[in-house]
Enzyme design. Sequence first.
Site, PDB file in Angstrom:
ATOM      1  CD1 TRP A  96      -2.984   1.380   0.826  1.00  0.00           C
ATOM      2  CD2 TRP A  96      -1.380   2.452   2.130  1.00  0.00           C
ATOM      3  NE1 TRP A  96      -3.571   2.735   1.285  1.00  0.00           N
ATOM      4  CE2 TRP A  96      -2.509   3.403   2.013  1.00  0.00           C
ATOM      5  CE3 TRP A  96      -0.231   2.902   2.935  1.00  0.00           C
ATOM      6  CZ2 TRP A  96      -2.750   4.554   2.515  1.00  0.00           C
ATOM      7  CZ3 TRP A  96      -0.469   4.103   3.499  1.00  0.00           C
ATOM      8  CH2 TRP A  96      -1.400   4.864   3.116  1.00  0.00           C
ATOM      9  CG  HIS A  97       3.486   2.212   3.131  1.00  0.00           C
ATOM     10  ND1 HIS A  97       2.855   0.931   3.816  1.00  0.00           N
ATOM     11  CD2 HIS A  97       3.336   3.243   4.063  1.00  0.00           C
ATOM     12  CE1 HIS A  97       2.575   1.252   5.110  1.00  0.00           C
ATOM     13  NE2 HIS A  97       2.919   2.816   5.257  1.00  0.00           N
ATOM     14  N   GLY A  98       3.788   1.659  -1.292  1.00  0.00           N
ATOM     15  CA  GLY A  98       4.270   2.075  -2.713  1.00  0.00           C
ATOM     16  C   GLY A  98       4.654   0.962  -3.679  1.00  0.00           C
TER      17      GLY A  98
END
Length: 487
Positions: A328-330
């Site tokens: 989700w962060h990248g």
Amino acid sequence: MIFNSLTFIIFFVAVFFIYYFVFKESTKYQNWLLLLASYFFYGYVNWKIIPILLIATILIYFLGIAIYTSEENEKKSSRLATLGIVLGVGLLFYFKYFNFFIDSFSSVLSVIGLKSNIGTFNIIMPLGISFFTFKLISYIIEVHRGQIEPTKDFVIFATYVAFFPTILSGPIDRPNNFIPQLVGKRTFNYNLVVDGCRQILWGLFQKVVIADNLAVYINGVWGDIPNQSGSMLLFMAILYSYQIYTDFSGYSHMAIGVGKILGFQITKNFNYPYFSRNIAEFWRNWHISLTSWLTDYVFMPLNFKFRSFGNWGIILAIIINFMLVGLWHGANWIFVIYGLYHGLLFIPLILTGSIFKKKKLIVNKYGLPSLKDFYKINVTFLLWTLSLIIFRADNINQSWSYFSKIFSSSLFTIPKFNHHDLGVIITIIFFIIIFMLIEWFGREKEYAISQLEKTSNKYSRWAIYIIIIISIMIFAGGKQDFIYFQF
């Protein structure tokens, strides 16, 4: 336009006066104002990304109504819900992960000696896409589950999705909590406005006094890893734990404070995570709106599906869940490894049956944690700090380089600073200690200094406010973007 900028202050003051003094008798016009302000705020970054947000909002709005009106036809309702989820995930996949998977596919082909002619695309990733798509998906799921009725008011729905205090970095509010607040009447509430201002002040202190000052030194060290000693890298890794916490929780406090001034209760995002005694407790207290979202919509269904495998089913569900937390962060394998690392840390807790146990912190007569809890808090913090080396790295090689240097003989040397930098570092550490003490003694409250509300002596209360304001004015670091804007 960021919270700690003059542009935002001018923007927000204008919204505030129109909201309460021009439209005070009309919830309808207040919502229109919030919607227009939210789109202006979002478009101020890059107006070209507004159509993406608007089209996604329109599609999900009508799908929500269609799912609700089809509830007697379960197959049709499920198909529409699936379509809505696919639209949300597809939006996220295209703008955030499409090039990542093309690159990964090409790398796999090259490993086995094949060459790919597929090139990556020049795709502009809309800011806040990870946040507003999760709002859209949760809306579809909750309508399909029958937990909420879809709103017929498009302005209310669009305001929920684009609400300007939270669209860029959360917290990720659920429709069950937020939409009813948009329906209800909102009048000027002095106590809530004061509380919001106090929470903004606390968030601003964290961001500009601690996070922004730390950023200069931490970025410098990360840009020159080969020439740093192991002790310096470990020291900066510890400081980065405080940077990311004060940066992100500082933003969340300011967003929640702005929401309170406008009459909204936004979801809490942090609950003193650095006093957690194991990794499960930590994740119940860190980025709460994201972890609770993934727990409800990913972990619980997976856990149910794998229930026949016992503890190993729970482990599998948690590892998948945390790999998604990481991703989700990248769009980078480094985030997948970061998530996997945290998933693996749960295994001892699951096998010993302590994962779901919640024990109250034991405090001695001096108001400090017991030695046993203090030890657990520090072990958890160390495990978290090591994971942030993975999180902070640009790629796997850089992360490996950082770890290799830490675990070298130079770990046992003393970090070297010039005279000026040493003075600044000592000042920052002083503020971190003060900050953590305030957090510790305020840990039962919504946020650490909210207890000032009940301080009967107004002179003491205002003295603390003035000390915080002066600290911000004197010790504010150079302006830095919020870390979570990139996600």
